[in-house]
Write a protein that holds these residues in place. Structure first.
Motif, PDB file in Angstrom:
ATOM      1  N   THR A   1       9.790  83.645 134.321  1.00  0.00           N
ATOM      2  CA  THR A   1       9.765  83.066 132.974  1.00  0.00           C
ATOM      3  C   THR A   1       9.341  81.603 133.022  1.00  0.00           C
ATOM      4  OG1 THR A   1      11.525  84.563 132.315  1.00  0.00           O
ATOM      5  CG2 THR A   1      11.144  82.653 130.898  1.00  0.00           C
ATOM      6  N   ALA A   2       9.925  80.851 133.955  1.00  0.00           N
ATOM      7  CA  ALA A   2       9.598  79.428 134.068  1.00  0.00           C
ATOM      8  C   ALA A   2       8.151  79.233 134.513  1.00  0.00           C
ATOM      9  CB  ALA A   2      10.548  78.749 135.043  1.00  0.00           C
TER      10      ALA A   2
ATOM     11  N   SER B   1      11.400  81.841 139.347  1.00  0.00           N
ATOM     12  CA  SER B   1      11.666  82.415 138.032  1.00  0.00           C
ATOM     13  C   SER B   1      10.346  82.740 137.339  1.00  0.00           C
ATOM     14  CB  SER B   1      12.464  81.432 137.177  1.00  0.00           C
ATOM     15  OG  SER B   1      12.479  81.848 135.831  1.00  0.00           O
TER      16      SER B   1
ATOM     17  N   ASP C   1      15.654  81.170 140.569  1.00  0.00           N
ATOM     18  CA  ASP C   1      16.869  81.959 140.371  1.00  0.00           C
ATOM     19  C   ASP C   1      17.547  82.027 141.729  1.00  0.00           C
ATOM     20  OD1 ASP C   1      16.202  82.513 137.689  1.00  0.00           O
ATOM     21  OD2 ASP C   1      14.957  84.216 138.311  1.00  0.00           O
TER      22      ASP C   1
ATOM     23  N   SER D   1       5.712  81.242 134.055  1.00  0.00           N
ATOM     24  CA  SER D   1       4.856  81.628 132.936  1.00  0.00           C
ATOM     25  C   SER D   1       4.756  80.493 131.920  1.00  0.00           C
ATOM     26  CB  SER D   1       5.406  82.888 132.282  1.00  0.00           C
ATOM     27  OG  SER D   1       4.653  83.222 131.150  1.00  0.00           O
ATOM     28  N   ALA D   2       5.892  79.828 131.625  1.00  0.00           N
ATOM     29  CA  ALA D   2       5.882  78.701 130.683  1.00  0.00           C
ATOM     30  C   ALA D   2       5.008  77.571 131.198  1.00  0.00           C
ATOM     31  CB  ALA D   2       7.303  78.205 130.436  1.00  0.00           C
TER      32      ALA D   2
ATOM     33  N   ARG E   1      11.577  71.915 126.574  1.00  0.00           N
ATOM     34  CA  ARG E   1      11.791  73.039 127.481  1.00  0.00           C
ATOM     35  C   ARG E   1      11.048  72.829 128.810  1.00  0.00           C
ATOM     36  NH1 ARG E   1      10.047  76.626 124.232  1.00  0.00           N
ATOM     37  NH2 ARG E   1       7.967  76.844 125.082  1.00  0.00           N
TER      38      ARG E   1
END
Length: 115
Positions: free
Chosen positions: A101-102, A99, A86, A104-105, A28
């Protein structure tokens, strides 16, 4: 023979986290890291994330580089495909936003917290 002080040994030999990265997590995160390995893309992500309102279009970013608009657009496309940006089309312009989410990862990977 190389000898290290206890502080040097800890700094150089400590693991980044308590457990290894899982196969799923590696798959990921790897495309994101690959996209960010290019200095232009790393800087573009930073510029978009820090831009007023948290979003920017190519026209907002061109002056920061000595690159053509199609080249900037290509780099933005790579960041989008990696999940780091995004995008939203408005008329003839495409606006990019980082993004959460990205990011944060990536933050979790760097921090070493995989809970």
């Amino acid at each position: 023979m190389l000898t290290l002080t206890p502080v040097e040994a800890v700094a150089c030999c400590s693991p980044l986290s308590r457990e290894p990265l899982s196969q799923e997590a590696a798959e990921r995160v790897a495309p994101m890291l690959k996209a960010l390995a290019d200095p232009v893309r790393l800087r573009l992500l930073s510029l978009v994330a820090s831009h007023e309102g948290g979003e920017a279009c190519v026209c907002d970013l061109n002056d920061a580089f000595e690159l053509s608009q199609p080249t900037i657009s290509h780099h933005l496309k790579v960041l989008h495909e990696a999940g780091l940006l995004d995008r939203e089309k408005r008329g003839v312009w495409v606006y990019y936003r980082s993004s959460p989410t990205a990011l944060s990862a990536l933050g979790t990977l760097i921090a070493g917290d995989r809970s």
